[in-house]
Design an enzyme around this catalytic site. Structure first.
Site, PDB file in Angstrom:
ATOM      1  N   ASP A   1      -9.191   4.509   8.735  1.00  0.00           N
ATOM      2  CA  ASP A   1      -8.884   3.851   7.465  1.00  0.00           C
ATOM      3  C   ASP A   1     -10.164   3.923   6.623  1.00  0.00           C
ATOM      4  OD1 ASP A   1      -8.587   2.001   5.399  1.00  0.00           O
ATOM      5  OD2 ASP A   1      -7.365   0.632   6.601  1.00  0.00           O
TER       6      ASP A   1
ATOM      7  N   LYS B   1      -7.276   0.126  -3.696  1.00  0.00           N
ATOM      8  CA  LYS B   1      -8.661  -0.327  -3.756  1.00  0.00           C
ATOM      9  C   LYS B   1      -9.527   0.653  -4.558  1.00  0.00           C
ATOM     10  CE  LYS B   1      -6.628  -3.320  -1.134  1.00  0.00           C
ATOM     11  NZ  LYS B   1      -6.619  -3.278   0.325  1.00  0.00           N
TER      12      LYS B   1
ATOM     13  N   TYR C   1      -8.396  -4.874   8.965  1.00  0.00           N
ATOM     14  CA  TYR C   1      -7.702  -5.508   7.841  1.00  0.00           C
ATOM     15  C   TYR C   1      -6.530  -6.340   8.370  1.00  0.00           C
ATOM     16  CZ  TYR C   1      -4.835  -5.928   3.664  1.00  0.00           C
ATOM     17  OH  TYR C   1      -4.076  -6.419   2.630  1.00  0.00           O
TER      18      TYR C   1
ATOM     19  N   ARG D   1      12.725  10.597  -4.451  1.00  0.00           N
ATOM     20  CA  ARG D   1      12.225  10.040  -3.186  1.00  0.00           C
ATOM     21  C   ARG D   1      11.582  11.161  -2.375  1.00  0.00           C
ATOM     22  NH1 ARG D   1      15.563   9.945   0.635  1.00  0.00           N
ATOM     23  NH2 ARG D   1      17.262   8.879  -0.446  1.00  0.00           N
TER      24      ARG D   1
HETATM   25  C1  LIG Z   1      -5.738  -3.415   1.425  1.00  0.00           C
HETATM   26  C2  LIG Z   1      -6.007  -2.696   2.672  1.00  0.00           C
HETATM   27  C3  LIG Z   1      -4.963  -2.148   3.420  1.00  0.00           C
HETATM   28  C4  LIG Z   1      -3.507  -2.335   3.061  1.00  0.00           C
HETATM   29  O1  LIG Z   1      -3.186  -1.681   1.867  1.00  0.00           O
HETATM   30  P1  LIG Z   1      -2.100  -2.207   0.818  1.00  0.00           P
HETATM   31  O2  LIG Z   1      -2.211  -1.223  -0.279  1.00  0.00           O
HETATM   32  O3  LIG Z   1      -2.449  -3.606   0.444  1.00  0.00           O
HETATM   33  O4  LIG Z   1      -0.775  -2.157   1.530  1.00  0.00           O
HETATM   34  C5  LIG Z   1      -5.290  -1.429   4.562  1.00  0.00           C
HETATM   35  N1  LIG Z   1      -6.579  -1.272   4.948  1.00  0.00           N
HETATM   36  C6  LIG Z   1      -7.595  -1.803   4.259  1.00  0.00           C
HETATM   37  C7  LIG Z   1      -8.986  -1.617   4.748  1.00  0.00           C
HETATM   38  C8  LIG Z   1      -7.343  -2.534   3.105  1.00  0.00           C
HETATM   39  O5  LIG Z   1      -8.366  -3.079   2.443  1.00  0.00           O
END
Ligand SMILES: *Cc1c(COP(=O)(O)O)cnc(C)c1O
Length: 401
Positions: free
Chosen positions: A180, A205, A108, A56
């Site tokens: 982000d 992603k 998001y 962890r």
């Molecule tokens: C998918 C996504 C998230 C969240 O991420 P997870 O891996 O699904 O928890 C945050 N910001 C954006 C822009 C996303 O596309």
């Protein structure tokens, strides 16, 4: 873990393959091993062999991933998490009751939900503004604002926030700028270099890139923030396992070539959509008609693979299109090699219903993959044709939906 400085002089594509990923010192394995272990033998009480104690806290496969992420975002450190939202939650632990967070109004959905439905229970204040408009952002900043949370391109409207302009706006105040960078990836956009304090990723992603792993990351330069977040990462424990870390690293190696192709295909698809009678508005930052095209061209190296568009004829037409495609799979998420299509209003953004941040119900979002672009366009063409037969358009006009 901190940036693997030995590769700092190399170009992005080289760092993607090598930073943090030197051959394994124990065995010479060229590829970072999956250290599938929870614990590590100690030579004497508290005397660790390789610096590792419990997975962890730290794991060598995760360390490799964290070093690679730091290098790719031009940060001094990176931290990996079990998901993008786990990474968001870890940043939110920097806040205290009474602190205010300013979020883009088309953030998001899951990020919005975490702040709105969970963190407000702990005394965090939240408000939304169109952060692609710096004047609106300035007006929305409060004396107790501690984080401005920027997504760019935004989701699903692909608005562009001027990162350097926003950094300038928050600089004199005690505010952290979090970007982000999920939709752009570090290959196309480098928020830290533009003045952001922290970069967040859903590595699920583009970084992972193959729709086979969920993960998140935070990258930055401030050493004190690193110590605090590293403490949170271990204390709260939402870490990625060794295999997930390895899959993400494997994806990262090809990030540059994938992003080039995603961007090229999306540009073609966006231009084609713009010529279709059934299509109302196309949202793609690479189009000169995009309201923020100039900023996008300045702060991004390419425009990525996300394209949104609205269709004429109401919700039924949009719903039919997303159900008729074959190359584009009807699914949430984005950033994988395969193309995806979705209806944000009913899928990814359903949780913003009733908040004033709703999306149009004729909006369709594409994650344009790296299949051949002619096959992608042919697929959209047949789906649009099937969805816009005269009967369907006639029916939807009568029911005024
Ligand atoms: C998918 C996504 C998230 C969240 O991420 P997870 O891996 O699904 O928890 C945050 N910001 C954006 C822009 C996303 O596309």
């Amino acid at each position: 873990m901190t940036n693997d400085h030995s590769w700092n002089d190399a170009n992005f594509e080289t760092r993607a393959i090598h930073a943090g990923q030197d051959p394994d010192s124990a065995t010479g394995a060229v590829i970072t091993p999956i250290y599938q272990t929870s614990t590590y033998a100690q030579e004497a009480i508290g005397k660790l062999k390789g610096g590792y104690e419990y997975s962890r806290s730290d794991n060598p496969t995760r360390t490799a991933l964290q070093e690679a992420l730091a290098s790719l975002e031009s940060g001094t450190w990176g931290l990996a998490y079990a998901s993008g939202l786990a990474a968001t939650q870890n940043i939110a632990y920097l806040l205290r009751p009474g602190d205010h967070v300013l979020l883009s109004n088309d953030t998001y959905g899951g990020t919005f939900r975490l702040f709105d439905k969970v963190l407000t229970n702990f005394g965090i204040e939240l408000s939304l503004a169109d952060l692609s408009n710096l004047d609106a952002a300035k007006a929305a900043i409060r004396p107790n604002t501690k984080i401005v949370w920027v997504e760019t391109p935004t989701n699903p409207y692909l608005r562009i926030v001027d990162i350097a302009g926003m950094a300038e706006l928050v600089k004199a105040r005690d505010i952290r700028l979090v970007v982000d960078n999920t939709f752009a990836s570090p290959y196309l956009q480098q928020p830290l270099s533009l003045g952001a304090d922290l970069v967040l990723h859903s590595t699920t992603k583009y970084l992972g890139g193959h729709s086979d792993v969920v993960g998140g990351a935070v990258i930055g330069n401030d050493g004190d923030v690193y110590e605090t977040l590293k403490f949170h990462q271990n204390a709260a424990g939402a870490v990625p396992g060794p295999f997930d870390s390895w899959l993400t690293l494997r994806g990262i190696k090809t990030l540059g070539v994938r992003m080039d192709r995603h961007s090229a295909n999306a540009a073609r698809v966006a231009a084609w959509l713009g010529e279709q009678e059934a299509v109302d508005t196309v949202y793609y930052p690479g189009l000169e008609s995009h309201p923020n095209h100039e900023i996008a061209a300045r702060q991004m190296k390419g425009f990525s693979g996300m394209v949104s568009f609205t269709v004429k004829g109401g919700f039924k037409v949009a719903a039919k299109i997303v159900e008729k495609t074959k190359v584009f799979t009807l699914a949430e998420s984005l950033g994988g090699v395969e193309s995806l299509i979705e209806h944000p209003g009913k899928m990814t953004h359903a949780s913003v219903a009733g908040t004033g941040a709703e999306v149009e119900d004729t909006l369709i979002r594409l994650s344009v993959g790296i299949e051949h672009v002619d096959d992608q366009i042919a697929d959209l063409e047949q789906a649009i044709a099937a969805a816009t037969t005269r009967e369907l358009i006639g029916a939807s006009t009568h029911h005024a939906d």
